[in-house]
Scaffold this motif. Sequence first.
Motif, PDB file in Angstrom:
ATOM      1  N   LYS A 134      20.986 -32.535 -62.799  1.00 15.26           N
ATOM      2  CA  LYS A 134      21.987 -32.902 -61.789  1.00 15.26           C
ATOM      3  C   LYS A 134      22.686 -31.632 -61.316  1.00 15.26           C
ATOM      4  O   LYS A 134      22.734 -30.640 -62.026  1.00 15.26           O
ATOM      5  CB  LYS A 134      23.038 -33.829 -62.385  1.00 15.26           C
ATOM      6  CG  LYS A 134      22.491 -35.155 -62.824  1.00 15.26           C
ATOM      7  CD  LYS A 134      23.604 -35.960 -63.443  1.00 15.26           C
ATOM      8  CE  LYS A 134      23.094 -37.247 -64.052  1.00 15.26           C
ATOM      9  NZ  LYS A 134      24.170 -37.945 -64.751  1.00 15.26           N
ATOM     10  N   SER A 135      23.245 -31.687 -60.151  1.00 22.73           N
ATOM     11  CA  SER A 135      23.965 -30.538 -59.647  1.00 22.73           C
ATOM     12  C   SER A 135      25.448 -30.853 -59.595  1.00 22.73           C
ATOM     13  O   SER A 135      25.855 -31.775 -58.896  1.00 22.73           O
ATOM     14  CB  SER A 135      23.461 -30.187 -58.244  1.00 22.73           C
ATOM     15  OG  SER A 135      24.373 -29.346 -57.609  1.00 22.73           O
ATOM     16  N   ALA A 136      26.230 -30.119 -60.373  1.00 23.72           N
ATOM     17  CA  ALA A 136      27.676 -30.354 -60.378  1.00 23.72           C
ATOM     18  C   ALA A 136      28.269 -30.047 -59.014  1.00 23.72           C
ATOM     19  O   ALA A 136      29.204 -30.668 -58.567  1.00 23.72           O
ATOM     20  CB  ALA A 136      28.342 -29.481 -61.426  1.00 23.72           C
ATOM     21  N   CYS A 182      27.062 -30.637 -56.153  1.00 21.20           N
ATOM     22  CA  CYS A 182      26.928 -31.707 -55.166  1.00 21.20           C
ATOM     23  C   CYS A 182      27.567 -32.982 -55.687  1.00 21.20           C
ATOM     24  O   CYS A 182      27.421 -34.036 -55.079  1.00 21.20           O
ATOM     25  CB  CYS A 182      25.473 -31.946 -54.801  1.00 21.20           C
ATOM     26  SG  CYS A 182      24.523 -32.797 -56.042  1.00 21.20           S
ATOM     27  N   GLY A 183      28.259 -32.907 -56.800  1.00 20.13           N
ATOM     28  CA  GLY A 183      28.953 -34.079 -57.315  1.00 20.13           C
ATOM     29  C   GLY A 183      28.064 -34.940 -58.192  1.00 20.13           C
ATOM     30  O   GLY A 183      28.444 -36.025 -58.602  1.00 20.13           O
ATOM     31  N   GLY A 184      26.861 -34.441 -58.462  1.00 15.43           N
ATOM     32  CA  GLY A 184      25.954 -35.213 -59.321  1.00 15.43           C
ATOM     33  C   GLY A 184      25.602 -36.558 -58.725  1.00 15.43           C
ATOM     34  O   GLY A 184      25.418 -37.530 -59.429  1.00 15.43           O
ATOM     35  N   ASP A 185      25.530 -36.607 -57.396  1.00 14.23           N
ATOM     36  CA  ASP A 185      25.263 -37.869 -56.715  1.00 14.23           C
ATOM     37  C   ASP A 185      23.770 -38.177 -56.744  1.00 14.23           C
ATOM     38  O   ASP A 185      23.128 -38.312 -55.722  1.00 14.23           O
ATOM     39  CB  ASP A 185      25.756 -37.732 -55.258  1.00 14.23           C
ATOM     40  CG  ASP A 185      25.771 -39.059 -54.546  1.00 14.23           C
ATOM     41  OD1 ASP A 185      25.606 -40.089 -55.227  1.00 14.23           O
ATOM     42  OD2 ASP A 185      25.924 -39.072 -53.324  1.00 14.23           O
TER      43      ASP A 185
END
Lengths: 731, 50
Positions: free
Chosen positions: B29-31, B33-36
């Motif tokens: 996940k990418s923090a 991008c907000g983990g969306d």
Amino acid sequence: MAVKIALAGNPNCGKTTLFNALTGSHQFVGNWPGVTIEKKEGKLKGYSDVTITDLPGIYSLSPYTPEEVVARTYLLQERPDAILNLVDGTNMERNLYLTTQLMELGIPVVVAVNMMDIVEKRGDQIQIHELGRRLGCEVVEISALKEKGIGKAAAKVVEVARKKEASVLFPVFPEEIEQSIRQTQAHLGDAVPEEQRRFYAVKLLEKDEKIAEQIGKAADLCAEITTLEELYDDDVESIFANERYGYIASVMQACYRKGSRENITLSDRIDGVVTNRWLALPIFAVVMFLVYYISVTTVGTWATDWVNDGLFGESWSLAGLAQVPGIPAAMESGLAAIGCADWLAGLILDGIVAGVGAVLGFVPQMLVLFLFLAFLESCGYMARVAFIMDRLFRRFGLSGKSFIPMLIGTGCGVPGIMASRTIENDRDRKMTIIATTFIPCGAKLPIIALIAGALFQGAWWVSPSAYFAGIAAIVCSGILLKKTRMFAGEPAPFVMELPAYHLPTAAAVLRSMWERGWSFIKKAGTVILLSTIIIWFTTYFGWVDGQFRMLEEMEINHSILALIGNTFAWLFLPLGFGDWKSAVAVITGLVAKENVVGTFGILFGFAQVAEDGAEYWGTLAENMTAVSAYSFLIFNLLCAPCFAAMGAIRREMNHRGWFWFAIGYQSLLAYVTSLCIYQIGTWVMTGVFGIGTLAAFLLLIGFGYLLLRPYPEARPLRGRKRRGRKALAIR
Amino acid sequence: MGTCIIALILVCVVALSIRSIRKDRKEGKSAGCGGDCRHCGGCCHDIGGR
């Protein structure tokens, strides 16, 4: 023993809804095709040893699209114990095409006819037993959305998976074709497992390059293929497709009874209006205007005001019974009571609470926006928007398929950029990647709301104009880039199935809203929190009279942050925000766009940012006029996105040169647009015509020339292509 | 004493934030991008076959 079940079906037939119902998970469900682009796994509820895999929606097992490659590779290599083939009952004929191919894989298949509630509503009848008999497999009727019949479907598929008995009846091709298949199967020998031989034989006869590569016996089949093509006077792939559809037609004739009710459904009637040639775009404009107006200016603002004035303000009223102190006030008195040092209290109150609080203050507006977007997506309207936008996008060389990433980008740019993977045309894909982040993502909403509220007193047009500025940037970029030799060329055809409208369940809409909102809150608690600490330290420490020390409020112009900001501030002078605070906000916005608001929260003091009242935002207003504030807003909306989105661009472009071209183009477009807004806006407001105004007009003329000049001839794109990417054959 | 307690709490909060970002990153996940990730379809890692 562990059992593996694959969930396969056409795009938008309800697979993810069924997957969620079967496994109890909450994967994202969108009412448009192409939501799932990779397989997802979950445990079947009530069967601890059964794993269910949700495959991407596919129309066939031919490797035309990335989704078909993912699904076919899984089915052939992983060999699940059974396939639960979901078939849309309202569109049986097209869905059964995939079924006929799945049956050839030698894996037990259970067909679940979905959307039976709609079939019944239409007065149509499907003879399930007869369908099962003709297909040679178990068939069950279900409604995934209403969770009807899914228990029976699960039990059946587990039963056949445990029995491991593959379906015995295959689609019957004419004898000449069957003979060629048998001969090809004989050629294959032991190269493939016995149960898969028919599938491989058919694919080899269809001249499937990937299968031929895998088997290495394609050359042997030239004679059979030529014989069939001469016999049917058609290419071999079409021969197989026609015969499959012929077989499906016979199955449909025996099992499907069309009801006597009117053929024009409610969806058709609504589509008559919302996709109307003349009305579609105005309706879309009105819908998006209302979404942004209500979210940012009315309902969202009321809630945000309460959060900012009450929760993050002095105090708030608990149902008129008592006044509860706001978070900053409560923390201030708490920290004072335990004797916390001033610098630490400053870090917590002026840094973390001010920065994170300023960002969190916009959560209500964001939730309202996400609620509307979730509703529009779930009910099926957004799928129509892609179709509507196709007409507009096609005029400047993009297809409606490019709108899907932009649609996803309204939540977050990163998945939006990634969604461009489904665009097969490399030029279109690169253009889509460049343009996707022009659509305001959730993180940009606080900037829009801040400028609209604090500098325009909540003027009705500011927030919707931000969305339409994004659309205009996409349209202009499309025209401009297509007129360069790098991007010239016809857009790929866009074929999209429009799902029937349906009223989404409240739970689904609320869940979608919450998931997006929670991502935002989580980000505020991690990336934004860490950023605010760094911003606070660099704001309140610096050199005064050659001595490095902690600074007073009045001395922050000597801070480290001011030093950094002043290095870049001159760049933004022609744009109307050439002070170090705005420059720093632009730079911190590259870490995460919410940081723009968080930075203002720290630099101007939280109350000034959070409040709408004129008495509070005086400091911010001193730095900006209405025109420079709008210029600042547009620059932040259009310029290079946050680092996460930049990383996504780099990965998707797969080429350093293209990555820098994208970032450079976005930043240049933002700069030129903001410069024109500020210079021409200032001239209109004050009547002063300076050198900047002249430059703005010259840029505008140059921009107009680039938009209106004729289209050139296309030239090949340079740069590495993604591994395995292949042109799409249009079926 | 109050300063020490608050500083300790703050250090813990920062450590938890960093841990959360690192954990999300490890999970693909990418923090940033907000983990969306539910909208992402596996964006932060390669799709099979590519």
